[in-house]
Design an enzyme around this catalytic site. Structure first.
Site, mmCIF file in Angstrom:
data_model
loop_
_atom_site.group_PDB
_atom_site.id
_atom_site.type_symbol
_atom_site.label_atom_id
_atom_site.label_comp_id
_atom_site.label_asym_id
_atom_site.label_seq_id
_atom_site.Cartn_x
_atom_site.Cartn_y
_atom_site.Cartn_z
ATOM 1 N N ASP A 1 -28.909 7.179 31.496
ATOM 2 C CA ASP A 1 -29.922 7.153 32.531
ATOM 3 C C ASP A 1 -29.983 5.644 32.779
ATOM 4 O OD1 ASP A 1 -32.202 7.627 33.920
ATOM 5 O OD2 ASP A 1 -33.580 7.888 32.332
ATOM 6 N N CYS B 1 -34.954 24.005 7.343
ATOM 7 C CA CYS B 1 -33.781 22.787 7.752
ATOM 8 C C CYS B 1 -33.458 22.236 6.300
ATOM 9 C CB CYS B 1 -34.282 21.963 8.749
ATOM 10 S SG CYS B 1 -35.087 20.451 8.120
ATOM 11 N N CYS C 1 -40.154 25.190 6.908
ATOM 12 C CA CYS C 1 -39.105 25.196 7.781
ATOM 13 C C CYS C 1 -37.776 25.228 6.924
ATOM 14 C CB CYS C 1 -39.155 23.688 8.521
ATOM 15 S SG CYS C 1 -37.375 23.232 9.066
ATOM 16 N N ALA D 1 -39.900 12.281 36.721
ATOM 17 C CA ALA D 1 -41.505 11.959 36.814
ATOM 18 C C ALA D 1 -42.490 12.921 36.244
ATOM 19 C CB ALA D 1 -41.689 11.500 38.055
HETATM 20 N N1 GUN Z 1 -36.594 9.590 32.363
HETATM 21 C C1 GUN Z 1 -37.801 10.351 32.511
HETATM 22 N N2 GUN Z 1 -38.177 10.466 33.608
HETATM 23 C C2 GUN Z 1 -37.345 9.994 34.304
HETATM 24 C C3 GUN Z 1 -37.126 9.891 35.752
HETATM 25 O O1 GUN Z 1 -37.982 10.374 36.567
HETATM 26 N N3 GUN Z 1 -35.887 9.191 36.111
HETATM 27 C C4 GUN Z 1 -35.051 8.704 35.269
HETATM 28 N N4 GUN Z 1 -33.925 8.202 35.948
HETATM 29 N N5 GUN Z 1 -35.163 8.811 34.078
HETATM 30 C C5 GUN Z 1 -36.353 9.484 33.737
HETATM 31 ZN ZN ZN Z 2 -37.268 20.902 8.290
#
Ligand code: GUN
Ligand code: ZN
Length: 483
Positions: free
Chosen positions: A90, A277, A275, A192
């Site tokens: 990101d 796991c 769970c 978003a």
């Molecule tokens: N991580 C969570 N929401 C967003 C977003 O809208 N854009 C980017 N680039 N990363 C995110």
């Molecule tokens: Zn677990």
């Protein structure tokens, strides 16, 4: 270098697919755990051993890290993280949404992400918060689109993700989806949405995701940025989201929260660890609570349940039982139920992508009446040929003087015996009839009557249903035996 996406199985608008990036294959739906190199509660190597095929990390963190900046550039992300699956980075846009500004340009982050060997790179999009007005949402969307076009021009061969923004305005989301699609990107995150999910605004989440999907091509792999909690994965997949990235497993662990597919618990509230796991079967709730390794063990458990939910969803799609799973998950919180009901309000859109035949249809209450299979049945029922006098028989018994006798199965409606073994009539299980399902079945009778205005229709039923049928199918004669 390229990103390709292939759809293998479908259910509702959900799909099981195969994403290929730089020779790496990711089965979708997929969960990309968020990895923070500075606080690896679970290491990427361990993740890989748990079946993780792709992860996401933040280029912005690497860029500013005294410890990792140079190593990432010299050795590459895969080596530094010790992970040979697909790595998405990101851009720092999320920091932008949380802290207001970042000291990096679009071109800088794109260059850096490529230089450290990321498999999927993200431009510096602007995540418009849900409370932003229309003007701001439009302005920020224009900037995001400009940056995407810039990215495309500067790096035409890069594996670029195309974020879809637009705030809570569905027309902007749809337009953004179309504009991103015009850039010919095979991988599009919907952005978003974190504030919507954090505040349980699932109805709006469904609205914006479906709007974005309307603009995107069905061939595009869709990533839901920042989702999240496994209780909403099924709902998101049903809308056509293929990938998720989640820091929830770690964030929840830090707060002592134990995730389950239907909600989370404070570890202090738990007397048991319900769970299967590895973590939960190796200790008691009390031992977990008191463990010096508690945060890491909780993170491991949280990741196991999140990955298991994704596997369950992939199986449900192959079985054609995703509606049942969505129904089950969305009953774990009233606001998820709102989201589910919003999804059902868009059945007509979803029906176009849905599979023709499925393993089964289990009736789970009135929501089931609005499923895609019911709508489709009502759309095709008019095609069956009928004579001049038609009887729809609730109990399967005929009556003298009719050219055509049809059976009736709620919530679908009338059907000829030839369809008795075919989907959905033959594979549906319904409990004792209730008003909602019979009303839905009556909509099927009306659809048939509209398709055959020249025929005369009668319905034969038990006395209990007479009034309802007179209400729902006023054009039909009602025959019943008094008891
Ligand atoms: N991580 C969570 N929401 C967003 C977003 O809208 N854009 C980017 N680039 N990363 C995110
Ligand atoms: Zn677990």
């Amino acid at each position: 270098m390229a990103i390709t996406f292939e759809v293998l199985h479908k259910d509702i608008a959900g799909r099981v697919g195969r994403l290929r990036v730089n020779e790496k294959t990711v089965r979708t739906p997929a969960l990309l755990p968020v990895v923070n190199p500075h606080l690896p509660l679970v290491t990427p190597r361990e993740m890989q051993e748990m079946g993780v095929e792709a992860l996401i990390t933040n280029a912005y963190i690497f860029r500013r890290s005294t410890e990792y900046h140079d190593r990432a550039l010299e050795e590459g992300l895969h080596k530094v993280l010790d992970f040979d699956g697909a790595i998405m980075t990101d851009s720092g846009s999320f920091q932008l949404s949380v802290y207001g500004e970042v000291e990096v340009s679009n071109q800088d982050t794109l260059e850096f992400q490529q230089a450290i060997g990321s498999d999927i790179i993200v431009p510096l999009d602007i995540p418009t918060p849900p409370d932003a007005g229309r003007e701001r949402a439009e302005r920020e969307l224009a900037v995001t689109m400009e940056r995407l076009r810039e990215a495309r021009e500067l790096f035409p061969d890069a594996n670029l993700a195309g974020p879809v923004q637009g705030g809570i305005f569905t027309d902007l989301r749809e337009e953004a989806g179309r504009a991103v699609q015009d850039l010919d990107l095979a991988f599009c995150p919907i952005g978003a949405v974190v504030p919507l999910m954090e505040n349980y605004r699932y109805r709006e989440l469904v609205e914006v995701v479906l709007a974005a999907k309307r603009g995107l091509s069905p061939a595009t792999a869709v990533h839901l940025f920042g989702a999240g909690h496994p209780s909403m994965f099924a709902l998101a997949v049903a809308m056509g989201c293929d990938l998720f990235d989640s820091a929830a497993y770690a964030l929840f662990a830090r707060e002592g929260r134990y995730i389950t597919p239907h909600g989370s618990f404070k570890i202090d509230e738990l007397a048991e660890l319900p769970c299967p796991c590895r973590v939960c079967r190796s200790m008691t709730a009390d031992e977990l609570r008191k463990s010096g390794d508690r945060e890491r063990l909780l993170a491991l458990h949280n990741l196991y349940v999140s990955l298991a939910e994704i596997a369950r969803i992939r199986q449900a799609i192959q079985d054609g039982t995703l509606w049942e799973l969505v129904d089950e998950r969305c009953r774990s919180h009233p606001r998820l139920l709102d989201g589910y009901r919003e999804l059902l309000a868009h059945t007509a859109d979803l029906e176009r992508d849905d599979a023709v035949s499925k393993r089964r249809f289990f009736y789970r209450g009135s929501e089931s009446c609005r499923r895609t299979e019911v709508l489709r049945f009502h759309e095709v029922i008019g095609r069956i040929s009928v004579g001049e006098r038609v009887l729809v028989s609730f109990d399967g018994n005929g009556a003298p003087g009719f050219d055509t006798v049809l059976n009736f199965k709620p919530p679908f409606g009338p059907y000829p015996t030839e369809l008795a073994e075919t989907f959905p009539v033959g594979q549906s299980e319904v409990p004792e009839w209730d008003d909602d399902m019979v009303r839905s079945g009556c909509a099927g009778i009306r659809a048939l009557m509209e398709a055959h205005p020249e025929s005369r229709f009668a319905v034969r039923c038990g006395e209990d249903w007479v009034r309802l049928i007179q209400e729902e199918v006023p054009g039909a004669e009602v025959l019943y035996e008094q008891v």
